[in-house]
Every structure is written in structure tokens, then in C-alpha cells.
Design a protein around this motif. Structure first.
Motif, PDB file in Angstrom:
ATOM      1  N   THR A 100       0.823  -1.210   0.000  1.00 38.45           N
ATOM      2  CA  THR A 100       0.000   0.000   0.000  1.00 38.45           C
ATOM      3  C   THR A 100       0.859   1.262   0.000  1.00 38.45           C
ATOM      4  O   THR A 100       0.435   2.310   0.474  1.00 38.45           O
ATOM      5  CB  THR A 100      -0.960   0.020   1.200  1.00 38.45           C
TER       6      THR A 100
ATOM      7  N   GLY B 188     -10.054   7.995   2.372  1.00 40.74           N
ATOM      8  CA  GLY B 188     -10.173   6.742   1.636  1.00 40.74           C
ATOM      9  C   GLY B 188      -8.813   6.102   1.376  1.00 40.74           C
ATOM     10  O   GLY B 188      -8.657   4.883   1.476  1.00 40.74           O
TER      11      GLY B 188
ATOM     12  N   HIS C 164      -7.328   2.476   2.737  1.00 38.25           N
ATOM     13  CA  HIS C 164      -6.656   1.517   1.851  1.00 38.25           C
ATOM     14  C   HIS C 164      -5.320   1.081   2.475  1.00 38.25           C
ATOM     15  O   HIS C 164      -5.012  -0.113   2.561  1.00 38.25           O
ATOM     16  CB  HIS C 164      -6.435   2.172   0.487  1.00 38.25           C
TER      17      HIS C 164
ATOM     18  N   SER D 224      -5.203  -1.494   5.168  1.00 37.68           N
ATOM     19  CA  SER D 224      -5.418  -2.903   4.791  1.00 37.68           C
ATOM     20  C   SER D 224      -4.089  -3.632   4.643  1.00 37.68           C
ATOM     21  O   SER D 224      -4.061  -4.854   4.560  1.00 37.68           O
ATOM     22  CB  SER D 224      -6.157  -2.989   3.448  1.00 37.68           C
TER      23      SER D 224
END
Lengths: 566, 566
Positions: free
Chosen positions: A498, A544, A548, A551
Motif C-alpha cells: 500500500t 479513503g 486503503h 489494509s
């Protein structure tokens, strides 16, 4: 629709947003007074507006071509380059000892961006030379510096970087180009390199190639890589050109854009080279060059965005459509939204690049490790976000033009095609993000958290005067801090999964920070209004992105190649 | 890297995600049994894989050209078109009365998307013919239907739409093309039209132009627009071709991409035309055509995304770089993230298009106003989100290729260039968003809230089996509902200022809904894993978008043209 250099915007950002006065307060850069800087930006702006801007379309319409083994450049580029060189604009930050102006990198960053906005494909040539100058200043021996630097700084010769080979792109350590000691202080360099931007040009008398290659006994991987200076023509000690070296341009790539910049496949066939630095230290020297170049490429993205924005704004001011009050499409809310987004994104990306440059200058001028760490942390953000903004803004520029955006004659499409490579070369933006969450967090996040401390402290102080904007920036920084703290507890697999959304979220929050500073400086003016737009509408994207990030790579690598092929 | 039609994915989505069995349960579409649909998709897939896919690069390398006033099409396109026409693929949803197959639009949507993924520029030709067939079926008189429909449906003739004029783009009402009654049932049509896709082709015997024009006494604006059939060659009542009409292709546009599709400037010089429908009803008929075409263009975006995705996936599976376990770059976390994003976005956009098509089919088969309203609401989302995904996925496809992505030979760049126009033509995506927050909310949001009810009810039910995913989708839908309720209290200026982020947020949530359905169908399989990726990583984007929406136009129009020029 001619390009107009945004000189007054740079002046505003230097004064009010990125704290350039700190650089001017150092002994090293004491001569870069406000008057001097203003004069430099103004003169550079003239060059961009009057000489380089008019060449932008030529690069596309009359692409560089390989003719009889030599690159024939686009119509007008030779004259444009001559003006750049004569004005001393190739390398304004270079060491005065060899003919440079010794100006701060911050000023060079602004000038480079303006040149990129005016004509990206031509600007890439001196940008590469700057990288070579930087590498030689740091890693060349005195003889090499004395021979090459004056010619490079004056623009008489140009410089290239030769890293990539067909099997060794992002994985530079896989390269196989060979260098064999000739026993006379020179080496015979043999191999093929690809993606060599400006590997040849008809407007310089010599092209100096910095080539990464391996000695016969070198270990595998990056530790076995050395760096060599391999000039097109071999100069004597006084810089007089001698015989042609054993190297050639094999072909030019057929690219989607940036046609004015020849992208060469180079063949070195026992070419004579001189080693720079110690055996095996090639990657280190190359990183010096690439750090400078990464910031420069980020600035290319911002410059292209500025060019695309000006183009779209002019069109929106002229194009009559529908029944809006002003009759031109700038009166349409959705067009206004696009233009405001473009302008707000440019301010954010430009400020990141300038802040990175200020940090580099401060690091050089003071030797302070904190400034150096700040510069190192901001570099991948400046590169990736700057070029992402270049792509996104030029994409919106096409959209503002409607159907005309898809027609090449307007020039909107050229920005979109040209800038796309900036998100790829000089390390893809994915590589930048991995650098950021990997190497640049190896300090335990110290540099990152210092930045967040700064953002939060200023937002806290601004709550008295701009409560809603300040609160939004503070909240975003705090969410980012929590995510950064979490990220530091994760292994590299989790971080890499990420890295890209994390880098983008960090850039988003930095953008809020700079916009808030701009709003504080000009609460009732255009910058205040634009800051409100950015902070209320674009900054919320961070939430947002950070979701992400949190995660990690959970569930990512479980999506197998078979799943993807299903 | 040949295109492979994703037939089994369509089968999965039809069965498990978009409720196609409801269509098969209607009397009208009773013949579209699962076996029939499977056979149709399989056969269409073969055409795409074997005939159309191999033509994709030809369109770029050998662009359509205007030679002696006639369009000479790309190498191989004539043979490709012949195969399309012979297989009956031009218009599989057309009325059997005139030679069509009468299949559901849902099946046509799937077939169109596959054809677009295989060769976008050629696929655009039959897509336009489909729009014309639709317009004639609804608005043509019996003689015109009998004359034109069999030829169009068989593919012997092709159809175009002539809307845009230089001064009348998004503002269609500003058009000035004239039509004068000849007194013999025909009209003399005069004017210039631009951006006429496939305005001519050498592989059909006639090109039928639907032209918007004004009668001499027509009122200003859209109410004064009538629609005319203006064929290239004037047929007799039996369809035998007679004399050439007074119209010509003036030039072809020089575009950024989609070079296989000739974009014509058309000149009508007293050309003979037949009015379709009543005087002044031209826009109504054109909207029939455009509604179909908007869904079709959304499918073009998804198809191009699929093509770009397959291309990137194949490259990632082959390209060796670095030390990842598999040695190929698909083993790199950031590449995996990009590929998973591409695939997840395609599922979301494809499902929206298919759901829109199912709703259209149900509306036609049952006459139920709720289905019709659902279709109308989903149409602008299918167009805008489908084409945005086309642009974004092809952009990522370039990035996965690294430096090779910028080199034309790989074909990755072509997807990126070709698909860009789909976000512009058939109504820009900004226009789609304004349609959505304007006309499509005039029912007080009834259709929107019914969709949200459906999403929340299913998410509620899924909480037992997939608690975290279901909860995330439910929460997102609820935030969207609150924002939609707020939006309905706002005037049009406020709605238009943030229409684009609202449309995107709605599409994001719909994507979560379809992914959740896919996960329920296949919790332990590839779809379940991909759904987890989408819902945890991409769905959170909605929160930033909805924050943007809730700003309305506050502070937007206060950013003046002077501010933007500062």
C-alpha cells in the motif's frame, strides 16, 4: 495559446509558503537576495515565454529523427537550446568554480519547472546535464571536473545517464554492460543501453554519457556496478575534441509522446571510458544524480500541468456554449470545478517540489542532518505526486476542451501524451512510493513525524483565524500520523502493498498544509479562495487512501495470478 | 498478446450479479434461454478473439484516410466488418420483424463490450448503426422502417449520427443546419457537421446519416430541431441504390487515438433528406438514439479496460525483474495492487452496464415504470463510470508496462489514447453527471433511493455470512443516502457544482454492491477475494467524494476567472 511563466506565483510561494527566506539567510546563499531571485525568475520567464514556448508544438509535429546515425532535432530546437545555453540557464545551481551561478536549487527548481511548462521535450536536455554536473561535482576527480564541468555548465556539451538495459529496468542491479581496464587509466565499455533520453543531439558539440557497467571480476548485484564517463568524442586535456568514440545510436524509440526528445538505444562497443569514483561505487554516484533528477522530473510534471492548465483556461475563456451568464464555458460550474481543481493541484505539487528544494539547499548550506532527512523524505513525494498531478491535470485539460481535446491541433492532447512518461522514468512512481515507505522510514519515521508536527502546530495556530480550514488540515494530519505509526509496525511486504496510496495521502495532507499557509497569507484573496476549495473538496481524499493503507497487504497477495487470469 | 473474450465472466455476472434470469423469465425474452445466451456469447467471443482482436493494431498503424473524397479504411477492417455483418452481430437486439435476432439488450451489451475490447475503432461502426436502428424502430414510419431497417440490421448499410456543429457541441440547441421542404415529401438539408464518427466507410454500400437540422420557421433552441434521414446514395423503395446525394466528407480529424475510426467533417449541400417524426421532435428521437448509445459507449470504456488489463496481465506474467519469488513482476506487491485494482474496477463498471441493460430489458418487456426509471438513472452512471474506468485502467496498464508502456510497439499506449474520447463523446462525462443530478432526480430521488434500499437490504442480509464486507457496503450506502437527501434540497447550481463527484461516489457504492453479490456467490473463490480487495480498498474513496459533494457550489463560483488567471 502561448505559455506564460507564472513568475509572480513563484514569488508568492517562495515568500509565503515554502519559507525560502531561510535559504537566503544562509551564508552560502546570501547572494540570492530577493532582488536577484526576482530578476533571475523574470529573465528565465522571458526565455520560456518567448523562445521555448513557441517550440512546444514543433517537438510533436517534427519529431527528433535518426539520420545517418546522428540525431536530427526538431525544427527550432537548436536555436532554442542556443538561447538556453547563452543565457546561462543550463545549470544555474552549478558551482561557480566551474562557471555556474551557484544559485540555490530552489531557484533552479522554479526555472526548470517554467522551462518544462514551456517545452518539456527540449527542457529534458539541460535537466539531464544538470544531473551529470551534480554527479561530477560530488564524485569526479579534479581533472575530470576541470575538463567536463565548464563545458557542461556552459551548455557546449550535454550529459546523459545510461542505466537501463533490456533485462535491467527498475532492477538496475541486473545490468550486464562490461568495462575492461585498458591499463592506461581508461576502460573499454561494451554493452547496450535502452531508454537513453537525449542520447544524441545536433546542437551540442559533444555528448557525455555516464554509463553504469561492471568490471570483469565485479560481484553480482548493485555492489558490482561502477560508473564511467564515456564521451561521444574523446577530448584532450584542454577540452579540444578528438576522435569519435566507439559508441552509436542504434535506433530511436517510437513513443506515445515527448517526440521532441530522442529516446535512444545506445550501443557501446569497446568505447573508451573513465571511471568515476571507486570500483563498485557506481550506484552511489548514480543516486546522487538521480536524487537531483527525481526532483527535476517532479517539476516536469508540475510544469506540464501548468502548461496544460493555461491551455485549458484560455479555451474555457473563449469557447462559447450554452446559456451561462458569461456565455463562455468558464461560467459552467463543472468547468469551473475542473479548472479550480487543476490550479489547486498545481499549487500543492509545486509547493512540495519547492519545499523539497528548500530542504536540499538548507541541508547543503548548514550541513544539518534534519534538513537533509527532510529533503530525502520529500524527494519521492515530489517526484511521484508532481508527475501524477502532471498526468491528472493534463487529463482534465483534455476534458475541458471537450471534443477539441481529442483533436491534436489544439495541443491539449500533446500535454497528455508527453507528460505520461514522467510517472515512469527516473524510477516509476511505484518505486518512489516503495522508497518512501522503505528507506525513507528507516529513521523510525523521524523525518515524517517532524513534518507532521510542523503541519499540526501551524494548523493549531491557524485555528484562531481560519478555524474550519485549520481544523480540517489538523484532523487530516492526525489521521495520517496514526496511519504512519501503524505502518511503522508493519513488515516491508505490508508496506509495499500500500505504498502508493500512502504516498498519495501524504502528498494530499502536505497540499493542505501549503494551501493553509497560502490562505493565511492571503485570506481574502485568490489564494484564500483556492485553499478553501482544496481543503474542503480535495483534501478529504486522504481518508479513503488511508483506509486503503491500513489494509496492508492483507488479501492482496492472496489474489493469485490464477485469480487475475480468471 | 491476443484479446480473449471474457465469456465465462459474463456468464457469472449474468447469473449471479445482475439478475439476468428476470429478463429470461419475461414473455418477450423467453427465447433467450441460458443455453441460447451461452451459445451467442461463445460465438461472439470467437469473432472477437479470432477476427477483431487481430485488427486492433491495424487501426492505429494504418489509420483510416480520406482518398479522393472517400474514406479508405484500415487494413483488414473490410474483412472484419464483413465477418461481423455475416455473423449477424451488427444488431442482435434489433426487431426480428426486420431481420434482427430480438435478443435482450443485456446480451447485446455483453457482445458490444467484447467487440470493443477486441477492436474499439471498428466496433464503433456497428455501435452507431445500432443507435440508428433504435431511433428508426421508435420514430420512423413504416415505409422508412421497411426500407432502411433490413439493410442496417444486415450490415449492408451503416448508420451515423450528425449532431455537432462547430458552435454547437454540448449545447446541441445552438445548431444551425437548415432543412427546406422540397414539397415532394423530401427536404433539402444544408450545413456542416463535425465529429461524425464513421461518416464514411468503404466496406458498406451505403451510409445513412441521421442529421439534426432546423426548418426555416423553426423556433430557436432545442424545440426547433427536427431529425432527417440523409443517405449517401438515394435508394429506391426496394432499396436499390440510386444517385449520390449532395453530401461529402470534407476532411478527417487528426486525433490522439482511435485512428481506425474516421472522424469526419461532413458537408450537406442541399442533400435530400426525409424527416423522421414530427417537425421539432428531433431531439426526442435523438435522445432515444443517445440513450442506447450512452450505454454502448460506457461498454466501450469497459471493453477497452478489459483489453488493456489483459495486455498488462500478460506483460506482468512474462516480465522478469528483481528478486521476487516468481521472478516476474506479477510477484511485486505494487504490480499486484495495480492488476487487482484494474480487475476490480472492470467488474464494477461492467456490472453497472449490465444492470442498466437488464433494467432496460425489463422496462421493455414489462412496461413497468420502476424498471424504466432505474434504467434511466443508471444510464449516465454506466456511461461516465464505464469510460472513466476505461481511462483509469488503460492508464494503469501503461504503468504496469513501465518504460515499455510509453513505447507504441507494445500496444499499451494505444488503449490509453483510443479510449480517451469515450469520456468525451456521446455527452461528456460532466454532462452525464449533470443529467444524473438534474433530470434523473426529478422524481424526488425515487429511483435513486430504490437502488439504495436494494443495496442496504442485501447488505443487511449478507451480514450473517460476510459481516465485514456487508457492513462496509451498508455504511457506504447509508452515507450516500444522506448525501443524496441533502442534494435533493439544493438548487441546480449547487447540484451541478459537484455532480461529477456525486456520480462517481454513486458508482463506487454500486460497485461495492455488485462485488458483495459476487462474494456471496463465490465466497472462497477468486470473486470473493477480489470483492474483499474492492470493498476494503477502493470503496472507501466514497467518503472523500461525498465530503466534496456536501460542499455544493459554496466557494466554487466565488473562484473567479480572474482568480484562475492569477
Amino acid at each position: 495559446m502561448p505559455y506564460r511563466s507564472p513568475v509572480s506565483e513563484f514569488t508568492f510561494l517562495l515568500d509565503k509558503v515554502v519559507g525560502f527566506s531561510a535559504v537566503q539567510g544562509t551564508e552560502r546563499f546570501a547572494e540570492a537576495t530577493p532582488d536577484t531571485v526576482q530578476a533571475v525568475l523574470t529573465e528565465a520567464g522571458k526565455l520560456c515565454d518567448e523562445v521555448m514556448g513557441p517550440l512546444q508544438r514543433n517537438g510533436d509535429l517534427d519529431p527528433a529523427a535518426l539520420e545517418n546515425g546522428v540525431v536530427r532535432t526538431s525544427d527550432g530546437f537548436a536555436g532554442g537550446y542556443e538561447a538556453i545555453a547563452e543565457g546561462g540557464w543550463v545549470a544555474i545551481a552549478a558551482d561557480p568554480e566551474h562557471g555556474g551561478m551557484g544559485l540555490p536549487l530552489t531557484v533552479a527548481t522554479a526555472v526548470n519547472e517554467m522551462m518544462a511548462g514551456a517545452c518539456l521535450s527540449l527542457q529534458l536536455n539541460p535537466l539531464l546535464t544538470q544531473g551529470q554536473i551534480e554527479a561530477l561535482e560530488h564524485h569526479g576527480d579534479d581533472a575530470m571536473k576541470a575538463l567536463y564541468l565548464p563545458k557542461l555548465i556552459s551548455g557546449e556539451w550535454s550529459g546523459t545517464m545510461n542505466l537501463t538495459e533490456p533485462q535491467a529496468g527498475s532492477d538496475v542491479g541486473a545490468l550486464t554492460c562490461k568495462a575492461v581496464d585498458n591499463g592506461d587509466g581508461t576502460f573499454a565499455v561494451t554493452g547496450q543501453k535502452i531508454y537513453i533520453s537525449w542520447g544524441d543531439a545536433d546542437f551540442v558539440s559533444n555528448v557525455c554519457h555516464l554509463v553504469l557497467a561492471r568490471l570483469p571480476d565485479a560481484p553480482a548485484g548493485t555492489r558490482g556496478i561502477s560508473l564511467f564517463m564515456v564521451p561521444k568524442y574523446i577530448p584532450d586535456a584542454d577540452g579540444n575534441l578528438g576522435p569519435a568514440n566507439s559508441l552509436r545510436v542504434v535506433s530511436l524509440e517510437h513513443k506515445m509522446g515527448l517526440h521532441g526528445s530522442p529516446t535512444c538505444v545506445m550501443s557501446f562497443e569497446g568505447a573508451t571510458g573513465w571511471m568515476i569514483g571507486a570500483p563498485g561505487s557506481g550506484m552511489k554516484a548514480m543516486f546522487t544524480m538521480m536524487n537531483n533528477a527525481r526532483l527535476g522530473v517532479g517539476g516536469q510534471g508540475v510544469g506540464a500541468a501548468e502548461g496544460a492548465y493555461q491551455h485549458a483556461l484560455a479555451y474555457a475563456n473563449e469557447r462559447v456554449q450554452g446559456k451561462s451568464p458569461e456565455r463562455t464555458i468558464i461560467g459552467h460550474a463543472d468547468v469551473r470545478r475542473m479548472l479550480a481543481t487543476m490550479k489547486a493541484e498545481i499549487l500543492a505539487a509545486r509547493s512540495i517540489a519547492l519545499d523539497c528544494a528548500v530542504s536540499l539547499d538548507m541541508g547543503r548550506a548548514t550541513g544539518d542532518a534534519d534538513w537533509q532527512a527532510r529533503a530525502a523524505f520529500l524527494t519521492p513525494i515530489a517526484k511521484a505526486f508532481g508527475t501524477d498531478v502532471g498526468c491528472a491535470v493534463s487529463e482534465m485539460g483534455v476534458q475541458v476542451h471537450g471534443g477539441m481535446g481529442f483533436i491534436e491541433e489544439t495541443g491539449a492532447a500533446q500535454y497528455y501524451r508527453d507528460v505520461r512518461v514522467t510517472a515512469i522514468y527516473e524510477g516509476t512512481n511505484g518505486i518512489q512510493a516503495m522508497d518512501m515507505v522503505g528507506r525513507k522510514l528507516m529513521d523510525g519515521g523521524e523525518a515524517a513525524f517532524r513534518l507532521l508536527d510542523e503541519i499540526e502546530a501551524e494548523a493549531e495556530a491557524a485555528k484562531a483565524t481560519l478555524p474550519d480550514l485549520a481544523e480540517a488540515v489538523w484532523e487530516a494530519a492526525e489521521t495520517l500520523r496514526e496511519t504512519a505509526e501503524w505502518l511503522l509496525t508493519q513488515d516491508m511486504a505490508n508496506r509495499f502493498g500500500t505504498a502508493v496510496p500512502f504516498l498519495r495521502a501524504f502528498a494530499r495532507v502536505l497540499g493542505g498544509h501549503y494551501h493553509l499557509r497560502a490562505a493565511i497569507a492571503e485570506p481574502e484573496g485568490a489564494h484564500g479562495r483556492l485553499a478553501r476549495f482544496y481543503i474542503t473538496r480535495l483534501l478529504p481524499e486522504h481518508s479513503g487512501l488511508l483506509a486503503h493503507v491500513r489494509s496492508g497487504d492483507a488479501g492482496l497477495m492472496e489474489i493469485t495470478p490464477d485469480d487475475l487470469a480468471a
